[in-house]
Design a protein around this motif. Structure first.
Motif, PDB file in Angstrom:
ATOM      1  N   VAL A 152       0.842  -1.195   0.000  1.00 53.20           N
ATOM      2  CA  VAL A 152       0.000   0.000   0.000  1.00 53.20           C
ATOM      3  C   VAL A 152       0.876   1.244   0.000  1.00 53.20           C
ATOM      4  O   VAL A 152       2.102   1.168   0.136  1.00 53.20           O
ATOM      5  N   GLY A 153       0.254   2.399  -0.143  1.00 49.44           N
ATOM      6  CA  GLY A 153       0.995   3.643  -0.070  1.00 49.44           C
ATOM      7  C   GLY A 153       1.573   3.862   1.324  1.00 49.44           C
ATOM      8  O   GLY A 153       1.007   3.426   2.325  1.00 49.44           O
ATOM      9  N   VAL A 154       2.702   4.554   1.384  1.00 47.67           N
ATOM     10  CA  VAL A 154       3.362   4.772   2.666  1.00 47.67           C
ATOM     11  C   VAL A 154       2.487   5.604   3.605  1.00 47.67           C
ATOM     12  O   VAL A 154       2.549   5.445   4.837  1.00 47.67           O
ATOM     13  N   SER A 155       1.635   6.470   3.066  1.00 55.27           N
ATOM     14  CA  SER A 155       0.761   7.279   3.920  1.00 55.27           C
ATOM     15  C   SER A 155      -0.207   6.394   4.699  1.00 55.27           C
ATOM     16  O   SER A 155      -0.503   6.660   5.867  1.00 55.27           O
ATOM     17  N   CYS A 156      -0.710   5.341   4.048  1.00 58.77           N
ATOM     18  CA  CYS A 156      -1.604   4.422   4.737  1.00 58.77           C
ATOM     19  C   CYS A 156      -0.863   3.676   5.846  1.00 58.77           C
ATOM     20  O   CYS A 156      -1.370   3.534   6.960  1.00 58.77           O
ATOM     21  N   PHE A 157       0.336   3.210   5.549  1.00 58.18           N
ATOM     22  CA  PHE A 157       1.149   2.545   6.574  1.00 58.18           C
ATOM     23  C   PHE A 157       1.383   3.470   7.763  1.00 58.18           C
ATOM     24  O   PHE A 157       1.264   3.065   8.925  1.00 58.18           O
ATOM     25  N   TRP A 158       1.669   4.727   7.485  1.00 59.43           N
ATOM     26  CA  TRP A 158       1.978   5.690   8.542  1.00 59.43           C
ATOM     27  C   TRP A 158       0.737   5.976   9.398  1.00 59.43           C
ATOM     28  O   TRP A 158       0.823   6.088  10.617  1.00 59.43           O
ATOM     29  N   ILE A 159      -0.419   6.064   8.744  1.00 62.32           N
ATOM     30  CA  ILE A 159      -1.664   6.240   9.496  1.00 62.32           C
ATOM     31  C   ILE A 159      -1.918   5.034  10.389  1.00 62.32           C
ATOM     32  O   ILE A 159      -2.273   5.177  11.571  1.00 62.32           O
ATOM     33  N   ASN A 160      -1.759   3.835   9.835  1.00 65.24           N
ATOM     34  CA  ASN A 160      -1.963   2.620  10.627  1.00 65.24           C
ATOM     35  C   ASN A 160      -1.083   2.615  11.874  1.00 65.24           C
ATOM     36  O   ASN A 160      -1.513   2.208  12.961  1.00 65.24           O
ATOM     37  N   PHE A 161       0.143   3.078  11.716  1.00 67.56           N
ATOM     38  CA  PHE A 161       1.073   3.069  12.838  1.00 67.56           C
ATOM     39  C   PHE A 161       0.597   3.975  13.966  1.00 67.56           C
ATOM     40  O   PHE A 161       0.806   3.663  15.153  1.00 67.56           O
ATOM     41  N   TRP A 162      -0.072   5.080  13.627  1.00 72.40           N
ATOM     42  CA  TRP A 162      -0.487   6.050  14.627  1.00 72.40           C
ATOM     43  C   TRP A 162      -1.938   5.881  15.073  1.00 72.40           C
ATOM     44  O   TRP A 162      -2.451   6.711  15.836  1.00 72.40           O
TER      45      TRP A 162
END
Length: 504
Positions: A152-162
């Motif tokens: 997936v896009g890195v923005s989605c990964f970053w949202i998931n992390f937070w």
């Protein structure tokens, strides 16, 4: 393996990488491109690659693509399949993909562990789909280095992390439709543009939802000590600010995309064909002949991807909006696009929907299209898309602006990035109305065509530069290859030490 080959293997060990995707089209396609890049660019000594696919998807891959003949050219490459007894034909449509992830965690884990134990030569590094946490668990358990590929896009990964911080701050759950435009403030680097409606689709639930909890757990496990290395299908000029944030927590982050363009670039000048298909559907190349007859930049390409499911009434709204816009369009309607309860009869759009339309101005494919070739065609001037990550990158590389109608998962945030951050198109999420469709199509294809076109062409230039020698993605792939070889060497040494201790 022959005795001579075994002796050579011991004298100069070749890394053996096993790649294991979530068995849906977008994940399989991007991870196959990674497999080919590693097979092609392994350097002296090479890298042996095993690609692990579900039985169901492998049969479709061999039937509808050139993957088998293409990968036969790479020494040591092999396909392996895993029979987990899951109903893939049912679990790879719509939001049932979330059920697929859960079922694989239960049923596929022991099968995967047994397979790793039986591999000859032994696997020295696993590249696992980042959404399947059991791949990491099993790899750690048996002592094999693991790298996670977030397709997936890195923005989605970053949202998931937070997400834990978002929930703790009371910014989730969403309090009804009237709350959808409230800003989300707890994702570093995204505070200025991220709204509730831009969060991944699985966030539109209660805070204690089990699917949401599993996604949070899987993402947070990536940061355990030491944090898992990450492969991302993006490039620095596209996702630079978020990548900088991610690298603070995940120093080993390899942004090597856009993968399809990276592979094409590396194949130039080789004897291997530069055209490749990883499709799990039969591609209808007739649309390219039709595009040849259309004026440059005049056609809107419409494709909602391999997973999206819509209601019949939504399909009608799109049809009416597209035809009312008076623009040419090419629409791919795959089997299963309309929900099972409202499945279309026959192989074409109902005739009553096309009455009075000049058919030379439109083409409908009930099947699948060679999307990279379509988007690169001179006749295509816009893309009405579900905002899947592969589709987004393919459109960017082709310099084609987008109208985004996301379905679920990362697509909600992808559409926001495209429209609000990069200004490469329009976001139509949560709306399915013929008047809105007509207005946005005309805005993209007529009123703001030059404005969107200039930005899209510039982003395409940066994408292509990133994968050329000296570009950021090119250099990151070289670093990934070096690190795979180092991990594999260290893993062999560790196993050797353990064997010696057991003997003594």
């Amino acid at each position: 393996m022959t005795e001579a080959a075994a002796i050579m293997e011991q004298a100069s060990p070749i890394p053996h990488v096993l790649i294991f995707p979530l068995p849906v089209q977008g994940h399989v396609s991007s991870m196959l491109k990674l497999a080919e890049l590693l097979s092609l660019a392994g350097g002296e000594g090479g890298i042996r690659v095993t690609f692990l696919n579900s039985d169901y998807n492998h049969k479709r891959l061999i039937q509808f693509s050139d993957a088998e003949s293409r990968f036969r050219k790479y020494p040591g490459f092999q396909f392996k399949t895993i029979d987990d007894g899951l109903p893939m034909d049912q679990l790879t449509k719509g939001e049932k993909v979330l059920d697929l992830m859960r079922e694989m965690g239960l049923k596929t884990r022991p099968i995967f562990k047994d397979l790793l134990a039986q591999m000859d030569p032994p696997v020295t590094c696993v590249i696992g789909d980042g959404v399947l946490g059991f791949i990491r668990d099993v790899s750690v358990e048996v002592g094999i280095p693991i790298i996670r590929f977030r397709t997936v896009g890195v923005s989605c990964f970053w949202i998931n992390f937070w997400l834990p911080e978002i929930i703790e701050a009371g910014e989730l759950p969403v309090q009804g439709n009237g709350d959808m435009d409230r800003m989300i403030t707890k994702v570093p680097g995204m505070e200025s543009f991220l709204r509730c409606r831009d969060l991944p689709g699985y966030c539109r639930v209660s805070a204690d939802d089990q699917v949401l909890a599993r996604i949070v757990r899987t993402t947070r496990e990536s940061s355990s000590s030491p944090p898992s290395p990450l492969i991302l299908n993006t490039f620095d000029d596209f996702d630079g600010p978020i990548l900088a944030q991610v690298r603070h927590l995940f120093p080993k982050t390899y942004a090597i995309g856009p993968l399809h363009e990276h592979l094409k670039s590396r194949l130039q000048g080789t004897t291997t064909t530069s055209s490749s298909s990883n499709s799990l559907w039969k591609e209808e190349a007739s649309c390219l002949t039709w595009l040849d007859t259309q004026p440059p930049g005049s056609v809107l390409y419409v494709n909602f991807g391999s997973i999206t499911v819509m209601r019949r009434e939504q399909l009608v709204e799109f049809w009416e909006g597209l035809t009312s816009s008076k623009n040419r369009f090419l629409w791919v309607i795959r089997p299963g696009l309309v929900s099972h309860e409202e499945e279309l009869d026959g192989d074409e759009i109902p005739e009553e929907l096309v009455e009075g339309i000049e058919k030379e101005n439109l083409k409908v494919l009930v099947g699948w299209a060679p999307q990279e070739a379509v988007l690169s065609h001179d006749a295509v001037g816009g893309f009405l898309t579900h905002s899947g990550w592969n589709s987004t990158l393919e459109s960017i590389v082709a310099g084609v602006p987008m109208i985004c109608w996301p379905f679920f998962a990362d697509q909600q945030v992808n559409s926001r990035i495209v429209s609000e951050v990069l200004k490469l198109g329009l976001d139509m999420k949560d709306v399915c109305d013929r008047r809105v469709v007509e207005r946005m199509v005309n805005e993209l294809m007529v009123e703001k065509k030059e404005e969107f076109g200039r930005k899209a062409v510039e982003m395409a230039r940066m994408a292509k530069e990133s994968v050329k020698e000296g570009g950021s993605s090119y250099e990151n792939l070289e670093l990934l290859i070096e690190d795979i070889k180092l991990m594999s060497s260290q893993a062999r040494e560790l196993k050797g030490c353990k064997s010696s201790n057991n003997i003594s």
